[in-house]
Design a protein around this motif. Structure first.
Motif, short mmCIF file in Angstrom:
data_model
loop_
_atom_site.label_atom_id
_atom_site.label_comp_id
_atom_site.label_asym_id
_atom_site.label_seq_id
_atom_site.Cartn_x
_atom_site.Cartn_y
_atom_site.Cartn_z
N PHE A 26 0.81 -1.21 0.00
CA PHE A 26 0.00 0.00 0.00
C PHE A 26 0.85 1.27 0.00
CE2 PHE A 26 -2.78 -3.26 1.87
CZ PHE A 26 -3.82 -3.20 0.95
N ASN A 27 2.11 1.12 -0.39
CA ASN A 27 2.98 2.27 -0.54
C ASN A 27 2.43 3.19 -1.64
OD1 ASN A 27 5.24 3.90 -0.20
ND2 ASN A 27 6.46 2.74 -1.67
N ALA A 28 2.62 4.49 -1.48
CA ALA A 28 2.10 5.45 -2.46
C ALA A 28 2.73 5.23 -3.83
CB ALA A 28 2.35 6.87 -1.97
N ARG A 29 1.89 5.11 -4.85
CA ARG A 29 2.31 4.97 -6.24
C ARG A 29 1.43 5.88 -7.09
NH1 ARG A 29 2.35 -0.14 -4.03
NH2 ARG A 29 4.24 -1.39 -4.30
N PRO A 30 1.92 6.30 -8.26
CA PRO A 30 1.11 7.17 -9.12
C PRO A 30 -0.26 6.59 -9.47
CG PRO A 30 3.38 7.10 -9.89
CD PRO A 30 3.27 6.07 -8.83
N GLU A 31 -0.33 5.24 -9.59
CA GLU A 31 -1.58 4.62 -10.03
C GLU A 31 -2.47 4.17 -8.88
OE1 GLU A 31 1.42 1.13 -10.16
OE2 GLU A 31 1.40 3.31 -10.06
N THR A 32 -2.08 4.46 -7.63
CA THR A 32 -2.88 4.05 -6.48
C THR A 32 -3.22 5.26 -5.61
OG1 THR A 32 -0.99 3.61 -5.02
CG2 THR A 32 -1.72 1.82 -6.46
N PRO A 33 -4.33 5.19 -4.86
CA PRO A 33 -4.75 6.31 -4.02
C PRO A 33 -4.33 6.19 -2.56
CG PRO A 33 -6.55 4.76 -4.19
CD PRO A 33 -5.38 4.15 -4.95
N TYR A 34 -3.49 5.19 -2.25
CA TYR A 34 -3.24 4.88 -0.85
C TYR A 34 -2.29 5.87 -0.16
CZ TYR A 34 -5.24 0.45 -2.40
OH TYR A 34 -6.06 -0.50 -2.94
N GLU A 35 -2.64 6.22 1.07
CA GLU A 35 -1.78 7.01 1.95
C GLU A 35 -1.62 6.20 3.23
OE1 GLU A 35 -2.31 11.46 2.63
OE2 GLU A 35 -3.07 10.59 4.51
#
Length: 314
Positions: A26-35
């Motif tokens: 769940f690390n922040a990535r451009p394609e994911t919304p996770y914080e």
């Protein structure tokens, strides 16, 4: 994308690998919304590996999170000791507010102690299955699964099954393409079938037995073809009965169930990445007809191929 806040609640005696799994996935990535925030009762948390780690947040972050994940912990007793009351209150409140509450490995004991698992199915590491069942009779314990999805409450079996569960959550949130991309970065299987039985200590295999991974790889390249048990056994060079026994020992499931999971995974990718008709997708993944594909989508994913495509096509 709307930010999705993930709180990883590290209890005293946390297992470092259990914590690292959701932190990485769940690390922040451009394609994911996770914080993602690692939380604890204090600024430092002791681990089972002999070192301490710094936390970024406290229970206020847990209360504000959209997903709360409790990694496994072993603070010197079996089963793990009951967490402090304020931790249990925060977990219970998250459940009451409809937030997603997740455990990895022995983190299930914290969820059970908070009442989050009451009346639900759940799992934990196979070494602690009996303790969970004995200490929390209101929980229905599933012994031979990698993880249990009860909607907003999910539990995984031992350690690396946390990878399966976290990738499952990404797949639920963002679709198979994103989940598969993250899995490739981890050099992990996007989806594993089977259960914990394959990891419970067993007698030494008979001399001369070898892995069936080659046959599974061969089958994955031919999902659109008829694949019978006899054909799989022939490729492996063994009898159908021997193939069944060894396949179950290696994967914890049957060849036909494994094939069904692989074909559904292929169908999901095709629905996300192509504009092929549902009939064509059904043929290309080996499920034959659109009606058969819809049946298995409804049974497994509680949705239809068309609705799935509408949700995950970017």
């Amino acid at each position: 994308m709307t930010t999705h806040r993930v709180a990883i609640l590290a209890l005293d005696g946390v297992t470092p690998l259990d914590l690292a799994i959701p932190a990485q996935i769940f690390n922040a990535r451009p394609e994911t919304p996770y914080e993602t925030t690692v939380c604890g009762l204090g600024p430092k948390v002791a681990t089972t590996a002999g070192f301490s780690l710094d936390t970024e947040g406290g229970l206020d972050h847990v209360r504000a999170a959209d997903t709360v994940i409790v990694p496994g912990y072993e603070p010197g007793s079996e089963p793990p000791v009951r967490p402090p009351g304020e931790v249990l209150d925060a977990l219970a409140q998250a459940r009451e507010r409809g937030r997603r509450v997740v455990s990895i490995c022995t983190g299930a004991f914290a969820l059970a102690a908070a009442g989050v698992l009451d009346g639900l199915h759940a799992t934990t590491h196979w070494m602690h299955i009996d303790e969970l069942e004995e200490n929390f009779p209101s929980v229905t314990v599933d012994r031979d699964v990698l993880y249990v999805d009860e909607g907003d409450v999910l539990t995984s079996a031992g350690v690396c099954c946390g990878i399966d569960l976290c990738l499952h959550l990404v797949r639920r949130d963002l679709g198979a393409i994103v989940a598969n991309r993250i899995a490739r970065g981890l050099v992990a299987a996007p989806h594993r079938d089977g259960g914990q039985a394959q990891y419970v200590p067993a007698p030494v295999a008979e001399a001369g037995e070898t892995s069936l991974s080659g046959t599974r790889g061969w089958a994955l390249g031919r999902l659109d073809e008829p694949l019978t048990l006899r054909a799989l056994a022939r490729h492996a060079g063994v009898s159908p009965r021997t193939f069944m026994r060894r396949f179950a020992a290696e994967t914890g499931t049957t060849p036909l169930q494994w094939l069904l999971g692989a074909r559904l995974g292929r169908a999901r990718e095709l629905l996300e990445t192509t504009d092929h008709s549902v009939d064509q997708v059904a043929r290309d993944c080996g499920l034959g007809t659109a009606a058969n594909l819809r049946l298995h989508f409804r049974r497994t994913l509680d949705t239809t191929p068309t609705a799935y495509r509408r949700t995950f096509t970017r």
